[in-house]
Design an enzyme around this catalytic site. Structure first.
Site, short mmCIF file in Angstrom:
data_model
loop_
_atom_site.label_atom_id
_atom_site.label_comp_id
_atom_site.label_asym_id
_atom_site.label_seq_id
_atom_site.Cartn_x
_atom_site.Cartn_y
_atom_site.Cartn_z
N SER A 187 17.88 51.59 11.39
CA SER A 187 17.39 51.01 10.41
C SER A 187 16.07 51.19 9.91
CB SER A 187 17.63 49.54 10.48
OG SER A 187 18.68 48.93 10.92
N ARG A 237 8.96 46.33 7.88
CA ARG A 237 9.98 45.10 8.68
C ARG A 237 10.38 43.99 7.38
NH1 ARG A 237 11.69 43.39 13.29
NH2 ARG A 237 10.80 45.47 14.25
N HIS A 261 13.23 45.56 6.15
CA HIS A 261 14.27 45.61 7.14
C HIS A 261 15.19 44.04 6.97
CE1 HIS A 261 15.40 44.84 11.28
NE2 HIS A 261 16.29 45.78 11.26
#
Lengths: 223, 223
Positions: free
Chosen positions: A17, A40, A43
């Site tokens: 990812s 992040r 994400h």
């Protein structure tokens, strides 16, 4: 019936990812210290807008990692945020995660003073010892109360993560925090949330972990 | 120091937020049954893209409300989702919220079968009695396992809320669920999350509450 999709081992999904996120960010130059936080957050949200909206005060990553190393605890304004932060990882440095939103004394203080519980829970946190990181994913009134206490010299947070989401006073409360001289990470605009608050905390924790050779995780999965 | 921003009483913030959302959606015609779900997801994310990406199977709202009235429990794939769902409200109809991700038997089954814990937790849920709503905000492997069990005739969920977020197999897993004949609410594409899963659940709960004259809430604040 057995379905086969993209063949990625469960343990590899996060790495893959982040590769995709890096690829899609393309030529965009991110500050290497800020990049793990930005990635992040993307994400956890699949929202690339955060690459534009996340704002960092000067040297905030260095200051935040120092605070965690020195045992800072995290105070957050939602149980969802508390659920999402990697508490085990933080405990390794001596810190804990607190959410006072459900506390009876906070409800009582809010009633008495005519404030939100979020503001009252900041007042409660202000009476704690030790370095504190505030992770605000929901309540602009928590950020506003932080601003007031900072300006009055009552509170000096090690870090303010200002990422409430919403439509009323959210944008303004974030701008207020960016006027202070405390270290901050703020998602400018309306967007944010408990998931974003947890993602920022975990990104910081995993930056330290990388140097310690510990594993990684996904904030939505933490218990 | 006391800061004054837009003068909205704490208890009025949610109502005012929904007004703003409705206003900004403008002339857009939403199905009146779906509108409360779409608006609450926008409320929790400040992301209007969901007005385009949320997909509803035929008569799903009616079926979902019936399931809740009949005491359906909710199984979710994250502790964050569990934190965000209004458990008190659900309990009023006889249902509970479960997340099996941290269970030792689930970890053991996942190790033994080489699956994710998310898939193993769906297998555990499949052994439960009574109507079940699955609220998947994180793990595409949970949706894939649901699809397999549905196609095999082993499981017949009252509702699948398919809103995982991410970059690997997320898009595909949602499309799979939309090929089944079970009632679904799916956020097409990469976006979603535990907050979105909780928002969909709470929107349904509050639709029932309105008819019962109960209060409202904000999923990020639930404990």
């Amino acid at each position: 019936m057995k379905v086969t999709l993209e063949n990625v081992l469960p343990s590899e999904i996060e790495r893959r990812s982040f590769e995709i996120i890096t690829q899609e960010l393309g030529d965009r130059e991110l500050d290497p210290e800020q990049a793990p936080v930005i990635k992040r957050v993307i994400h956890t949200s699949a929202d690339f807008e955060y690459a534009d909206t996340l704002c960092f005060s000067e040297h905030v990553i260095e200051k935040a990692l120092d605070a965690i190393r020195n045992g800072a605890s995290i105070v957050t304004d939602t149980q969802m945020g508390r659920s999402g932060i990697n508490k085990k990882c933080l405990a390794g440095y001596g810190g804990q995660v607190y959410c006072f939103m459900g506390d009876e004394d906070v409800a009582e203080a809010a009633r008495k003073n005519g404030t939100t519980r979020a503001a009252a829970s900041i007042d409660k946190a202000a009476r704690m010892d030790g370095p504190l990181i505030f992770a605000v994913g929901n309540a602009p009134t928590a950020l506003v109360r932080l601003y007031e206490l900072i300006q009055d010299g009552v509170l000096s947070p090690a870090l303010v993560i200002g990422v409430p989401v919403g439509f009323v006073n959210v944008v303004q409360s974030k701008e207020l925090i960016m006027k202070t001289d405390v270290p901050y990470i703020v998602a400018r605009g309306r967007k944010g949330g408990s998931n974003v608050a947890a993602a920022v905390c975990n990104a910081l924790l995993y930056m330290l972990d990388e140097t310690r050779g510990m594993g990684n995780g996904q904030e939505q999965r933490q218990t």
